[in-house]
Design an enzyme around this catalytic site. Structure first.
Site, short mmCIF file in Angstrom:
data_model
loop_
_atom_site.label_atom_id
_atom_site.label_comp_id
_atom_site.label_asym_id
_atom_site.label_seq_id
_atom_site.Cartn_x
_atom_site.Cartn_y
_atom_site.Cartn_z
N HIS A 269 0.78 -1.16 0.11
CA HIS A 269 -0.03 0.23 0.18
C HIS A 269 1.06 1.17 -0.08
O HIS A 269 0.57 2.40 -0.87
CB HIS A 269 -0.69 -0.35 0.97
CG HIS A 269 -2.23 0.87 1.37
ND1 HIS A 269 -2.97 1.03 1.40
CD2 HIS A 269 -1.24 2.05 1.79
CE1 HIS A 269 -3.39 1.94 0.89
NE2 HIS A 269 -2.68 3.41 1.45
N GLU A 270 1.98 1.25 1.03
CA GLU A 270 2.45 2.26 1.14
C GLU A 270 3.75 2.39 -0.58
O GLU A 270 3.69 3.68 -0.82
CB GLU A 270 3.53 2.75 2.53
CG GLU A 270 2.57 2.48 3.48
CD GLU A 270 1.79 3.80 3.64
OE1 GLU A 270 1.46 4.47 3.05
OE2 GLU A 270 0.63 3.29 3.93
N HIS A 273 1.93 4.36 -2.68
CA HIS A 273 1.48 5.36 -2.45
C HIS A 273 3.10 6.29 -3.35
O HIS A 273 3.48 7.32 -3.66
CB HIS A 273 2.21 6.14 -1.12
CG HIS A 273 0.41 6.59 -0.63
ND1 HIS A 273 -0.59 7.33 -0.85
CD2 HIS A 273 -0.33 5.82 0.12
CE1 HIS A 273 -1.64 7.19 -0.75
NE2 HIS A 273 -1.60 5.89 0.13
N GLU A 299 -4.97 7.73 -2.86
CA GLU A 299 -5.51 6.46 -2.49
C GLU A 299 -5.30 5.61 -3.84
O GLU A 299 -5.32 4.29 -3.74
CB GLU A 299 -6.30 6.61 -2.25
CG GLU A 299 -7.00 5.45 -1.35
CD GLU A 299 -6.12 5.53 0.46
OE1 GLU A 299 -4.74 6.52 0.45
OE2 GLU A 299 -6.11 4.36 0.83
#
Lengths: 506, 506
Positions: A269-270, A273, A299
């Site tokens: 997830h990070e 980003h 997101e």
């Protein structure tokens, strides 16, 4: 004439770049505070951050900047809003107008109340005492209403708040899409809850040694295209991604030895980003042409890599053999199919941050509907817990036994973050719509994933989404890239396509 | 009248504290660059640092500050130079005068030449080619002469440069003390070189696992009084200590698995610097009353903990049992006496940074004498290598076979650091004189060390040296604390007292 406009534009760009030098220094102070700062250094760190924030605020509201931008807005340079100059002028004006519209007294009051609000919220959640939180939430709603009035709006008051996180997006449009999503999603979740199939979650709760998790997680992040030459991975209690310069993107995670998904999917997830930040054009750093579009678009990148890529069967066809090498004891005897089902477990639950990718959107929709009612004066704070519980029953079929696990679970409202929640689901919606298009453009992503080929998708995202910076709004990006406006169908079809076979429904 | 002076003083203090907020943010950017920054982030980091440096320079040379200080200098607040107000006014005026005396063009030229000088020096050292370095050194000497003339001096030109590192100290005084030290030290080193005793250095070159070194080094640093609640230890190629706030002092080291002393004594050295920084009064952070006195005084703290404490037999009477537990394989069969002799090995060598605590001073004295001759025009750059080799023969009895291991070994001159070298030996001299006094005041430090009691010394240093900040000059501190002016005898007696018995001389 044009010469003089060009030189004004150069001044504006230089001004923005210098502001970014200060902002990125402030970001480093904050990154360090959350990673390596010695425990007793917090008070002085707060002074350093506040001092830089003051300098940055002075620059953002610098009258010379306002005059330059007013001149440029009338010039031919601003004619094409998607050109470098046009984008720069439009977006910097937008920012300048917003910053100068808010009276300093209101900004200070909001800052103070956000600090106090979070303190009160922490205690209220701990004591399961909504009544203790209610007065400060009432004050916050009143201040956010004042903020919205100062910023201005045409359609509804919530628009003014939403715009801070999802610029140029309108409440009515978000409501339309999320209501359609809700109406299709609730029955799907219901069907899954009634299915007689369910995964062996115990597989994920065996012992996964932290150092092996770190190595494996870093390998996966690097494989999908996060650059460790221009980034880092560290450990923090609350994972985040921050950007300290055009070649300096830092992500964090938290390891749980007894639960594999939290760190691994957190890293994906990070890293998602981070891949966006690393894909922004470096030579535009500090300018709107080098900045991310909106929280929703940001997101969409993290959710796509975490869920659409990272929880796909194809991803694990490639990674499962190395996972078995990294965690030989834990994955002993667990088949790829069992593992794949376990990481795609869907079930109604009370806590948003622990929710799966399907039910997550219902958690968001509940908050989005409630915060609109609050800010528009259609719901009293005193009635909020009841309304919360009713919506959980209605959309998820369960209700929290305590407010601590219900209306008190999120920090956002206590910190004044109203209008923020919908960006999480917008992220999922954008992600599905982009992913569907990428799959068509690149001709079958799954086959590529199964071979460990993730860079074609990364590079497609880079070209279509990262590289333009803020040249297009989120809505324009979606339209340009997919040929259609934002729509809930790609997300619901993606979820049905994945979950239907797993749960034997549809 | 006094009221208005007080309010001017408050403005000046606020100005200094705000400057410190920026300076400490810049220090964090630099700490991060040397510890955790991703490799590709260097270019932007240089821009961030340069931008903050520009803001800081503007503040240091702010005309309002100059006017405030001129008013205060005539006020009763400045009457007692050792009072809080007097110290603040005196030291800030000193700094303001220095910063405003240098023409901006000269500062820029010096900065540019320092960058280029270091690049040229790296290549010249690598190729053992002094001729390639000579032109840039000639330019540097010329610029430093200009700098000295702009700053002004009464006695000799070197005074103006020395003052940047050792404020208020005079060349003639340093020359007097270092000449006396040289005359006593050279025969001692000669006698040691001729001794038939020598330690088993092989003990220190066994395998010392890095993680055990880190744990053991941290324990020792904490035991002597370095606070890890207000500090950190990290790894860098070149060890250093930096201060990022009143409760944020960070030290670094470098581990060599096959050579125990480099990390361990490096940690004690940097912890010594750190203990000074942690001992400065926190509520005066950013003001002269909260700043270190001089590089020499700073170095006295690191050298005392590294050598007078850390290489004492009493220190190891306490620590050797835990060292044996930490490094059971390496220290198998090595007695305390053997270990103690090995870490106190003294022998003439070519490289300053690898020199022992006795011969180190001769390396410094050589550089001090040569750089005075260069800056005063008594030595041509072309003749420098010959002069260097001649002094090494004369003072240490050896001469470098190549300039790379001789005159080209140090970065300092290439970076414009002229007047810096003597502060290393001043540190040793101050340390010995303070340590002798502490031993008298506290009644036998060695017995305390043998029991693991290091905080009495730390607290004595804190009270006498750290707490006053810049209220006294280095010379005043020495006189106040020891009742005598700076003198070479305590250092030579300390060295004779330790090395005589080890080498069977004297």
């Amino acid at each position: 004439m044009t010469d003089s406009h060009s030189s004004v534009l150069e001044q504006v760009q230089q001004h923005a770049r210098e502001t970014a030098l200060l902002e990125s220094a402030q970001q480093l102070l904050e990154w360090d505070e959350r990673t390596y700062m010695p425990p007793e250094a917090g008070d002085y760190r707060a002074e350093q951050v506040a001092y830089l924030a003051g300098l940055i605020h002075q620059r953002h509201t610098d009258r010379r900047l306002g005059e330059w931008l007013a001149q440029l807005a009338e010039s031919p340079l601003a004619a094409d809003p998607h050109s470098d100059a046009g984008c720069t002028i439009r977006q910097l004006r937008r920012e300048y107008d917003k910053k100068t519209k808010l009276p300093e007294s209101l900004v200070k009051e909001l800052t103070r109340l956000a600090v106090r609000g979070q303190q009160v919220w922490v205690a209220a959640r701990k004591n399961d005492d909504f009544a203790a939180f209610a007065p400060v939430l009432e004050q916050m709603i009143a201040l956010k209403q004042q903020e919205a009035e100062a910023l201005g709006y045409t359609d509804c008051i919530y628009d003014a708040l939403l715009d801070a996180y999802e610029p140029d997006e309108k409440t009515a449009n978000v409501r339309r899409v999320l209501a359609a999503l809700r109406d299709d999603l609730a029955p799907l979740v219901q069907a899954i809850a009634e299915s007689d199939r369910s995964p062996h979650l115990e597989i994920l709760e065996r012992i996964y040694p932290v150092s092996a998790q770190e190595t494996f997680g870093k390998e996966a992040a690097a494989r999908i295209g996060f650059s460790f030459a221009a980034g880092r991975l560290d450990v923090t209690h609350h994972p985040f991604c921050t950007n300290l310069g055009p070649q300096d993107t830092r992500i964090t995670t938290r390891y749980d030895e007894r639960f594999f998904p939290s760190a691994f999917f957190g890293i994906l997830h990070e890293a998602g980003h981070g891949i966006y930040d690393q894909g922004l054009p470096a030579d535009h750093y500090g300018l709107p042409t080098g900045k991310y579009v909106s929280l929703g678009i940001h997101e969409s990148q993290s959710r796509m890599w975490e869920n659409m890529v990272g929880r796909s069967r194809a991803f694990w066809e490639f990674f499962y053999p190395s996972a078995r090498k990294a965690f030989p004891d834990a994955l002993e005897g667990a088949s790829l199919d069992q593992f794949y089902f376990a990481i795609n477990d869907v079930r109604p639950s009370l806590i948003r941050v622990e929710a799966d990718e399907a039910t997550y959107n219902l958690h968001i929709i509940i908050r989005f509907e409630l915060e609109q009612d609050l800010i528009e004066g259609n719901l009293r704070v005193a009635d909020l817990p009841g309304a919360w519980n009713e919506k959980y029953r209605q959309y998820l079929g369960i209700a929290p036994p305590h407010d601590a696990d219900g209306v008190l679970q999120d920090v956002h409202w206590s910190a004044g973050l109203i209008g923020y929640f919908p960006t999480y689901s917008l992220g999922n919606l954008y992600a599905a719509q982009f992913f569907h298009q990428a799959d068509q453009d690149l001709g079958g992503l799954e086959q590529r994933f199964a071979l460990g080929q993730f860079l074609p998708l990364r590079d497609w995202l880079r070209e279509k989404i990262h590289h333009p910076g803020q040249r297009y709004t989120a809505a324009e990006l979606v339209q340009n890239i997919t040929g259609r406006p934002l729509d809930h169908k790609p997300l619901i079809e993606y979820l049905r396509g994945k979950l239907g076979p797993l749960y034997g429904i549809g």
